[in-house]
Design an enzyme around this catalytic site. Structure first.
Site, PDB file in Angstrom:
ATOM      1  CE  LYS A   1      38.244  28.706  47.155  1.00 41.29           C
ATOM      2  NZ  LYS A   1      38.495  27.750  45.999  1.00 41.29           N
TER       3      LYS A   1
ATOM      4  CB  SER B   1      35.109  28.608  43.909  1.00 41.82           C
ATOM      5  OG  SER B   1      36.363  27.822  44.080  1.00 41.82           O
TER       6      SER B   1
ATOM      7  CB  SER C   1      38.352  27.017  41.739  1.00 43.62           C
ATOM      8  OG  SER C   1      36.867  26.717  41.795  1.00 43.62           O
TER       9      SER C   1
END
Lengths: 488, 493, 112
Positions: free
Chosen positions: B78, B161, B185
């Protein structure tokens, strides 16, 4: 010891009372920074003493330096202050080029040290207590240089993150002299404790001065804050100039703006900061990257047990043990090196004479030579021996000054100087008697006048005999013999 | 081996040991999968050369019998994790061009265990979002599509997210994916994409080197294909870090052993307050199934009460923006990232930040600034932190009676990209996940079934602090009972 | 599609509709150093108001006796030793700087 009374400043329209509070930023004498492992030392090239934490790189986190915490506690104890076993680090949010995180990690609601006090002594011998509001740990900012380029400022983050103790006084000071005495005393305490080197030129110790004036008995006036004063002289100048400015405005019917001001070293005046910040709203909140700082009471006690003798205790001891005047005691107790020098010099000697020689002759000479006490050519033992030669009658006080001057030049022992230069005082009554007889013979008219009642002439005869002996006759012996001869 | 992409990490690791394939082959297969699935926009950077170099190094170590726990396993990272020498942007314009000179602690743990880095994965800008639509790189498409119903034919969100991470996992364009979870997330996108997602106890994973969103809530954790991979990856990611003052110095329980412990005798709480009126009946039914599965395996399920649950979300939307407003102050165009020139310093700041942050980030900075500002601090921030304590108390109380809680992961399945939603509605995606962040306790989302439209749904287990082993035990049971072996239509093969 | 949920959360509670005066957005945008296009301001103001209205529901709880929670971890702040372990790498510190000169970061001139 007398308590000082609030000095008032006389304006055109009547007296004014001055209210002063100081925020002193003292750099903790640590190797590394408060929240990062980069060096806290001065003098590196730009951005050399900067870690990724100090530069606020994404994801970089603070970890606190134990030594800095310990020095804050030590300082708090030295200020007779309350130590808070739980304290919290907050973020003070504002934008500035030399504040990389966009916030300063400081302590707002729960500082590590609470209320304490400092006792100051003024030149008239009076003394008073100045309250300490709090002491907290915080990060220093970096440095902006505005004069290197016409349209740019340059940023060096070497100072960014250096540990500071902010020591906030109560608004207890009433004159520039008191403020100066407060900072001197605070600096002395910090140095005795070893928690801050107190070097104001390098900025290890600097003060923000909050100043307001009011009519005696009336509510507090609006204050201004003059920032970043880095010498005790500047603090006094800034306060005096600010007091004069505020009184003039008020007496002209104006009002004081609550504002931040800067001191101009060159003019000795203050001026408002041009970068007027919009109303400060620092949005303090506990730093979520840190946890509450909890101190072990036993650890605090351990620090308390290892505190060195502090200026007040030393001063009291100098007063009691050596019988010094309050002023000399204050002067000597302000610096541990001075006190150590004094105590070595005074060992076994007349302590008051040693104090006098040290504060007047030695300090005067060193000042003229631009030397620190540590570099004095005259060592404390030598000063002590010089005083011994005065008290044992080997030399007179006047001759001692000549001996001292030669000691300063050569670093030689007083006995060696006295011996080599033949300064030894003449106490041999025979030799002195001969000199007296000669003087009396040469001044028969004056002898007659003296005997006729002009007592004042005695001093003249003493002077003549001393002159004849080239200053080396023992004045006590001269006095005694002369009296016998003239009166006998 | 023909079908490298179908192997779980545990299986691939075993295949590498047995020389059934090489790390280079495995990595090459994943690099090809990245190309094949590029349309989903999961990757914002592919570090193919670095990946092959790392894979070769893995092969060397494997040959010497020195392979680490994750040796040769291809990982997508990420873009919230700082990666040394590889651009790290947090999917924000303001960090474009930023190349860290350092590696996050969590990713360095993965590399130390032999994992191979494939590239950086898309996410919501500064991890602020629940649909991966706030990224400067554009939205990520969920590899899952609805087989029927209103959503058929529509591109769906992977959630957020960690949308890129969950999507890449579902698309089989990486084999493990570290995510970050501030309010859900990891778990919400894992649920939307049919993956396992675990948010560990606050402090388990170092936050050092992870772009901060809300420091008191942020936690890194694994997104994996199954529970065993989750146990494997969690063990690697965790660990005390002296560089993070909030890092926990406590041993991680043996999660690999926990996989087969079962839940016999375990007490599972079913919180009343997680039943929402008007909630999707399929989710209610799945939740009921989950309860039955756990009971069948020997656990006892009891209703419990977490009375302050409804206040978690509003409290979160004060605390998180407040911390974010301060954490994001460092993006000022002075030391890194994008700068928009201005006549004065303040002008430069405002222009840089005005142009560099997207709307959602700006909105949260404004809320956060507002709730911390003079006159509002007590009413909002202090109030929220008080509520937070009540929520933590709720959990502490309930964990005196039960070992874990079972809840749905999300109130809905994946929804279409581009759905017009006001901010508060979007926040409601996190309604089941946020409480665990506020309390700092671990929670896992396990894929447990499909909606009638054929979209993955997840169940969440929540455990007391430091009890990730309890989560793994329960998740393994649910996984086995659910028999979730569906593959996204958009997965590489 | 989330509307039923939202209703659930909102209708259960007493919501005081909030309004934000027109100076609020410019004031906090200035504090946050965020340039906001003038045409965006009224929309942002409404969004902020709706979010603040929504969080108002916290006022239904009496928290007067509750200690605010600032940290979920039970442990104390760890302390590190006073040893220089970092720094002395200006190249790393400056490597991403948008503008630099002779190892300084450079910004528009600041007048103090």
């Amino acid at each position: 010891m007398t308590k000082s009374v609030s000095p008032l400043v006389e304006g055109r329209t009547g007296p004014w009372e001055v209210i002063i509070g100081l925020e002193v930023h003292a750099q903790v004498s640590s190797q590394a920074k408060l929240f990062s492992g980069s060096s806290a030392a001065f003098g590196a090239g730009p951005n050399e003493h900067v870690s990724l934490v100090d530069a606020a790189m994404p994801g970089m986190l603070p970890v606190i330096n134990r030594f800095c915490v310990e020095q804050a506690v030590r300082t708090g104890l030295g200020l007779n202050a309350e130590i808070n076993l739980v304290s919290v680090f907050d973020r003070k949010n504002y934008f500035y080029a030399d504040l990389p995180q966009g916030y300063q990690i400081s302590q707002f609601k729960q500082p590590i040290v609470g209320e304490g006090s400092i006792n100051i002594t003024l030149s008239d011998g009076s003394s008073r207590d100045i309250g300490i509001e709090r002491l907290h740990l915080e990060q220093d900012a970096g440095k902006s240089m505005h004069d290197q380029h016409p349209t740019k400022s340059f940023i060096d983050l070497n100072r960014s993150g250096v540990a500071l103790m902010e020591i906030v006084s109560k608004p207890d000071m009433r004159s520039a002299e008191e403020a100066a005495a407060y900072v001197s005393k605070l600096r002395a305490i910090l140095r005795f404790l070893g928690t801050c080197d107190g070097n104001m030129e390098q900025g290890s110790l600097r003060a923000d001065c909050n100043v307001s004036v009011r009519r005696p008995g009336e509510p507090l006036g609006t204050r201004t804050e003059t920032k970043n004063l880095n010498s005790i002289r500047f603090i006094a100048q800034a306060i005096n100039s600010e007091v004069a400015r505020q009184i003039e405005i008020l007496e002209d019917g104006g009002t004081i703006d609550q504002e931040t001001r800067l001191f101009d070293n060159a003019t000795g005046q203050t001026r408002p900061m041009r970068s007027k910040e919009d109303a400060h709203d620092y949005r303090y909140f506990p730093d979520p990257d840190l946890l509450p700082l909890k101190l072990d009471a036993a650890w605090v006690d351990q620090i308390r047990d290892t505190l060195p003798e502090l200026p007040d205790a030393l001063r009291a001891r100098l007063l009691n043990q050596y019988g010094l005047t309050p002023y000399d005691a204050s002067l000597i107790s302000e610096d541990r090196a001075v006190a150590a020098y004094y105590e070595t010099a005074a060992a076994g000697q007349d302590a008051k004479i040693v104090a006098n020689w040290m504060t007047v002759e030695l300090f005067g000479a060193l000042n003229k030579m631009g030397l620190d006490l540590a570099d004095s050519p005259v060592k404390p033992e030598q000063l002590g021996k010089l005083v011994a030669r005065i008290t044992d009658g080997t030399i007179s006080g006047r001759i001692a000054k000549d001996v001292f001057a030669l000691m300063l030049e050569s670093g030689a022992d007083p006995d060696q100087v006295i011996e080599e230069k033949g300064f030894k005082q003449v106490s041999d009554t025979g030799a002195i008697e001969a000199m007296i007889d000669a003087v009396l013979a040469d001044n028969a008219d004056k002898v007659a006048e003296y005997r006729g009642g002009k007592d004042k002439l005695f001093g003249f005869f003493v002077g003549q005999v001393m002159k004849a002996s080239q200053g080396q006759a023992n004045p006590g012996v001269v006095n005694g013999l002369l009296k016998q001869k003239l009166d006998g | 081996m023909s079908d490298l992409l179908s192997l779980t990490a545990v299986a691939a690791r075993s295949a590498l040991d047995k020389k059934e394939c090489s790390a280079s082959e495995l990595t090459a297969a994943y690099l090809k999968a990245i190309e094949d699935t590029a349309d989903n926009n999961a990757y914002v950077a592919v570090t193919a050369e670095k990946a092959m170099d790392m894979a070769k190094a893995s092969d060397t170590r494997l040959a010497k019998g020195e392979g680490g726990a994750l040796e040769g396993i291809p990982v997508g990272v990420k873009d919230m994790f700082c990666t040394k020498g590889v651009e790290t942007t947090a999917s924000s314009q303001i960090l474009k061009g930023f190349v860290p000179t350092y590696e996050s602690t969590v990713t360095s743990h993965l590399w130390a265990d032999g994992a191979v880095m494939l590239g950086k994965l898309n996410c919501d800008e500064f991890a602020m979002g629940s649909a991966n639509e706030t990224s400067v790189f554009g939205p990520v498409t969920n590899p899952w599509t609805a087989a029927s119903g209103d959503l058929k034919g529509k591109a769906l969100t992977p959630g957020g997210s960690s949308g890129g991470s969950a999507a890449a996992m579902a698309a089989r364009s990486c084999l493990l994916a570290p995510g970050t979870d501030t309010g859900g997330s990891i778990r919400q996108p894992a649920a939307f994409c049919g993956m396992v997602g675990l948010k560990p106890t606050y402090g388990r994973c170092s936050r050092r080197g992870i772009v901060a969103f809300a420091s008191s809530l942020d936690q890194a954790g694994p997104i994996t294909r199954d529970v065993a991979d989750c146990a494997l990856m969690m063990t690697s990611m965790a660990g005390h870090d002296a560089g993070d003052s909030t890092s926990i110095d406590a041993p991680m329980p043996d999660l690999m052993a926990a996989l087969s412990t079962g839940v016999k005798g375990m007490r599972i709480g079913i919180p009343d307050q997680y039943t929402l009126e008007g909630m999707n009946q399929e989710i209610v039914a799945l939740w009921e199934k989950g309860r039955a599965w756990l009971e069948d395996a020997g656990a006892s399920c009891v209703p419990v009460s977490l009375p302050h649950t409804q206040y978690a979300l509003p409290a979160y939307y004060i605390v998180a923006p407040a911390e974010a407003s301060s954490n994001l102050a460092r993006y000022d165009g002075v030391r890194y990232g994008q700068r928009v020139e201005g006549a004065t310093l303040d002008d430069m700041y405002a222009k840089t930040r005005g142009a560099g942050f997207g709307d959602e980030v700006k909105r949260r900075i404004l809320i956060g600034t507002y709730v911390l500002s003079a006159g509002y601090y007590d009413a909002y921030y202090i109030k929220a932190q008080q509520v937070r304590r009540l929520i933590q108390q709720d959990f502490l109380t309930v964990f005196e009676q039960v070992d874990a809680l079972l809840t749905p992961s999300t109130p809905t399945a994946a929804f279409p990209l581009g759905e017009k939603m006001d901010a508060v509605s979007m926040f409601l995606n996190d309604v089941f996940t946020v409480p665990a962040n506020l309390a700092g306790i671990p929670a896992i989302s396990v894929p447990s079934g499909l909606s009638s439209d054929g979209l993955p749904l997840g169940l969440q287990l929540i455990a007391p602090a430091l009890r990730e082993d309890t989560l793994i035990r329960g998740a393994a049971v649910i996984e086995k009972a659910a028999g979730f072996d569906y593959v996204a239509t958009g997965a590489a093969s | 599609m989330l509307l039923p949920l939202q209703q659930l959360f909102v209708t259960r509670l007493v919501i005081t509709p909030m309004t934000i005066d027109k100076d609020t957005i410019p004031r906090i945008a200035r504090l946050a150093r965020l340039e906001i296009a003038p045409e965006r301001q009224s929309a942002l103001s409404e969004e902020l108001a709706s979010i603040l209205s929504w969080v108002e529901q916290l006022n239904a709880l009496d928290t007067s006796a509750v200690e605010p929670l600032a940290s979920v971890t039970g442990h104390d702040l760890p302390l590190r030793d006073d040893i220089v372990t970092d720094g002395n790498d200006p190249d790393a510190v400056l490597s991403n700087a948008p503008e630099k000169t002779s190892n300084f970061f450079v910004v528009p001139k600041v007048v103090e």
